[in-house]
Design a protein around this motif. Sequence first.
Motif, PDB file in Angstrom:
ATOM      1  N   LEU A 274      -4.906   7.966  -0.324  1.00 56.03           N
ATOM      2  CA  LEU A 274      -4.507   9.266  -0.852  1.00 56.03           C
ATOM      3  C   LEU A 274      -5.261  10.396  -0.173  1.00 56.03           C
ATOM      4  N   ASP A 275      -4.520  11.252   0.531  1.00 55.06           N
ATOM      5  CA  ASP A 275      -5.122  12.453   1.106  1.00 55.06           C
ATOM      6  C   ASP A 275      -5.391  13.441  -0.020  1.00 55.06           C
ATOM      7  N   LEU A 276      -6.457  14.223   0.095  1.00 52.88           N
ATOM      8  CA  LEU A 276      -6.760  15.208  -0.946  1.00 52.88           C
ATOM      9  C   LEU A 276      -5.990  16.507  -0.743  1.00 52.88           C
ATOM     10  N   GLY A 277      -5.830  16.938   0.518  1.00 49.98           N
ATOM     11  CA  GLY A 277      -5.167  18.208   0.792  1.00 49.98           C
ATOM     12  C   GLY A 277      -3.668  18.041   0.944  1.00 49.98           C
ATOM     13  N   LEU A 278      -2.957  17.963  -0.176  1.00 48.54           N
ATOM     14  CA  LEU A 278      -1.514  17.711  -0.156  1.00 48.54           C
ATOM     15  C   LEU A 278      -0.732  18.923  -0.637  1.00 48.54           C
ATOM     16  N   PRO A 279       0.498  19.119  -0.125  1.00 48.12           N
ATOM     17  CA  PRO A 279       1.361  20.161  -0.664  1.00 48.12           C
ATOM     18  C   PRO A 279       1.934  19.756  -2.018  1.00 48.12           C
ATOM     19  N   ARG A 280       2.370  20.750  -2.790  1.00 47.86           N
ATOM     20  CA  ARG A 280       3.011  20.600  -4.098  1.00 47.86           C
ATOM     21  C   ARG A 280       2.037  20.193  -5.205  1.00 47.86           C
ATOM     22  N   LYS A 281       1.183  19.190  -4.916  1.00 52.22           N
ATOM     23  CA  LYS A 281       0.189  18.782  -5.907  1.00 52.22           C
ATOM     24  C   LYS A 281      -0.960  18.130  -5.162  1.00 52.22           C
ATOM     25  N   ASP A 282      -2.189  18.633  -5.373  1.00 54.16           N
ATOM     26  CA  ASP A 282      -3.305  18.121  -4.578  1.00 54.16           C
ATOM     27  C   ASP A 282      -3.703  16.721  -5.030  1.00 54.16           C
ATOM     28  N   GLY A 283      -4.414  16.031  -4.143  1.00 54.20           N
ATOM     29  CA  GLY A 283      -4.737  14.625  -4.368  1.00 54.20           C
ATOM     30  C   GLY A 283      -5.567  14.378  -5.618  1.00 54.20           C
TER      31      GLY A 283
ATOM     32  N   VAL B 154       0.836  -1.194   0.000  1.00 50.55           N
ATOM     33  CA  VAL B 154       0.000   0.000   0.000  1.00 50.55           C
ATOM     34  C   VAL B 154       0.871   1.245   0.000  1.00 50.55           C
ATOM     35  N   LEU B 155       0.502   2.213  -0.815  1.00 48.32           N
ATOM     36  CA  LEU B 155       1.132   3.529  -0.782  1.00 48.32           C
ATOM     37  C   LEU B 155       0.225   4.470  -0.004  1.00 48.32           C
ATOM     38  N   LEU B 156       0.770   5.097   1.026  1.00 48.41           N
ATOM     39  CA  LEU B 156       0.046   6.079   1.831  1.00 48.41           C
ATOM     40  C   LEU B 156       0.601   7.461   1.503  1.00 48.41           C
ATOM     41  N   VAL B 157      -0.254   8.322   0.949  1.00 44.34           N
ATOM     42  CA  VAL B 157       0.151   9.692   0.605  1.00 44.34           C
ATOM     43  C   VAL B 157      -0.568  10.631   1.561  1.00 44.34           C
TER      44      VAL B 157
ATOM     45  N   GLY C  34       2.218  15.558  -2.863  1.00 41.85           N
ATOM     46  CA  GLY C  34       1.605  15.021  -4.065  1.00 41.85           C
ATOM     47  C   GLY C  34       2.583  14.620  -5.144  1.00 41.85           C
ATOM     48  N   GLU C  35       3.653  15.377  -5.323  1.00 43.90           N
ATOM     49  CA  GLU C  35       4.626  15.062  -6.366  1.00 43.90           C
ATOM     50  C   GLU C  35       5.317  13.731  -6.084  1.00 43.90           C
ATOM     51  N   ASP C  36       5.755  13.537  -4.838  1.00 46.40           N
ATOM     52  CA  ASP C  36       6.406  12.290  -4.461  1.00 46.40           C
ATOM     53  C   ASP C  36       5.420  11.129  -4.565  1.00 46.40           C
ATOM     54  N   GLY C  37       4.188  11.367  -4.112  1.00 45.64           N
ATOM     55  CA  GLY C  37       3.177  10.323  -4.183  1.00 45.64           C
ATOM     56  C   GLY C  37       2.901   9.888  -5.611  1.00 45.64           C
ATOM     57  N   GLN C  38       2.769  10.864  -6.514  1.00 47.77           N
ATOM     58  CA  GLN C  38       2.508  10.521  -7.908  1.00 47.77           C
ATOM     59  C   GLN C  38       3.667   9.712  -8.489  1.00 47.77           C
ATOM     60  N   HIS C  39       4.899  10.115  -8.189  1.00 43.35           N
ATOM     61  CA  HIS C  39       6.072   9.394  -8.699  1.00 43.35           C
ATOM     62  C   HIS C  39       6.089   7.954  -8.201  1.00 43.35           C
ATOM     63  N   ARG C  40       5.807   7.748  -6.928  1.00 47.28           N
ATOM     64  CA  ARG C  40       5.802   6.390  -6.372  1.00 47.28           C
ATOM     65  C   ARG C  40       4.695   5.547  -7.005  1.00 47.28           C
ATOM     66  N   GLY C  41       3.548   6.145  -7.218  1.00 46.46           N
ATOM     67  CA  GLY C  41       2.467   5.418  -7.861  1.00 46.46           C
ATOM     68  C   GLY C  41       2.792   5.046  -9.300  1.00 46.46           C
ATOM     69  N   ASP C  42       3.620   5.851  -9.948  1.00 47.48           N
ATOM     70  CA  ASP C  42       4.008   5.587 -11.327  1.00 47.48           C
ATOM     71  C   ASP C  42       5.100   4.529 -11.442  1.00 47.48           C
ATOM     72  N   THR C  43       5.862   4.319 -10.360  1.00 52.32           N
ATOM     73  CA  THR C  43       7.063   3.481 -10.467  1.00 52.32           C
ATOM     74  C   THR C  43       7.065   2.234  -9.592  1.00 52.32           C
ATOM     75  N   GLU C  44       6.132   2.097  -8.649  1.00 53.88           N
ATOM     76  CA  GLU C  44       6.160   0.976  -7.718  1.00 53.88           C
ATOM     77  C   GLU C  44       5.001   0.016  -7.960  1.00 53.88           C
ATOM     78  N   ALA C  45       5.212  -1.255  -7.615  1.00 50.71           N
ATOM     79  CA  ALA C  45       4.153  -2.273  -7.713  1.00 50.71           C
ATOM     80  C   ALA C  45       3.262  -2.137  -6.492  1.00 50.71           C
TER      81      ALA C  45
ATOM     82  N   PRO D  71      -6.498   0.254  -7.036  1.00 50.68           N
ATOM     83  CA  PRO D  71      -7.590   0.924  -6.334  1.00 50.68           C
ATOM     84  C   PRO D  71      -7.076   2.035  -5.416  1.00 50.68           C
ATOM     85  N   VAL D  72      -7.844   3.106  -5.318  1.00 49.79           N
ATOM     86  CA  VAL D  72      -7.456   4.274  -4.527  1.00 49.79           C
ATOM     87  C   VAL D  72      -8.562   4.644  -3.553  1.00 49.79           C
ATOM     88  N   LEU D  73      -8.204   4.756  -2.287  1.00 50.37           N
ATOM     89  CA  LEU D  73      -9.107   5.249  -1.245  1.00 50.37           C
ATOM     90  C   LEU D  73      -8.655   6.648  -0.874  1.00 50.37           C
ATOM     91  N   ILE D  74      -9.550   7.622  -0.999  1.00 52.74           N
ATOM     92  CA  ILE D  74      -9.173   8.995  -0.689  1.00 52.74           C
ATOM     93  C   ILE D  74      -9.539   9.345   0.754  1.00 52.74           C
TER      94      ILE D  74
END
Length: 221
Positions: free
Chosen positions: A50-59, A3-6, A33-44, A74-77
């Motif tokens: 995913l929190d909606l109120g994130l710095p750098r890039k919102d959820g 699980v990825l927790l952003v 948000g930027e780090d979270g997006q990168h991890r989602g793009d590169t990790e299994a 699947p994504v739980l916000i």
Amino acid sequence: MRVLLVEDDATLAEGIARHLRAENFVVDVARNGEDGQHRGDTEALDAVVLDLGLPRKDGIAVLKAWRAAGRAFPVLILTARDGWSDKVDGFKAGADDYLVKPFRVEELVLRLRAMVRRAAGHASARLTCGPLAFDSQLGTFELDGLPLRLTALEWRVLSCLMLRAGHVVERGDLFERVYEGDADVESNSVEVILARLRRKLGVPLIETVRGRGYRLNAPPA
């Protein structure tokens, strides 16, 4: 289950991650948000919280980018906003479920397990493979109707194989869903865990597919 927790709130993220790890999840944490997006793009990943109120890039922007790139996990916000429009925005962006803060982590665990199970194509929470049964909501295994005692690593391996029973799970994919990124482990550690599982199961359910990985099969009738 990986699980990825952003979540940018360090205290909340630490508490959620600690609880999820106690429930045998492998957890990666991103604080913006930027780090979270990168991890989602590169990790299994099996799922994302995913929190909606994130710095750098919102959820919402992160989620839209994942879905536009074909990321199907699947994504739980998580949101501190209780307005219906915020939930609608999340679902329109591609969310599968949501929780409003504050929430009980126990409910988060149940929702995550349900999302992962449905994403693997299972409608029922109880999965079976020959004499082996897995209650994906409670996280418990039974063998011939009796509780099967497993270590955390054994549970992670067997649950991954069980959710994909009948299909080959590649060795690297299995490794990523058993160990966190900073874990210092031997190269044959997955094979050691599988050997222990085979002894505990006592029946030839786990097949090694040479050059590819492993598959859980029901024994012949």
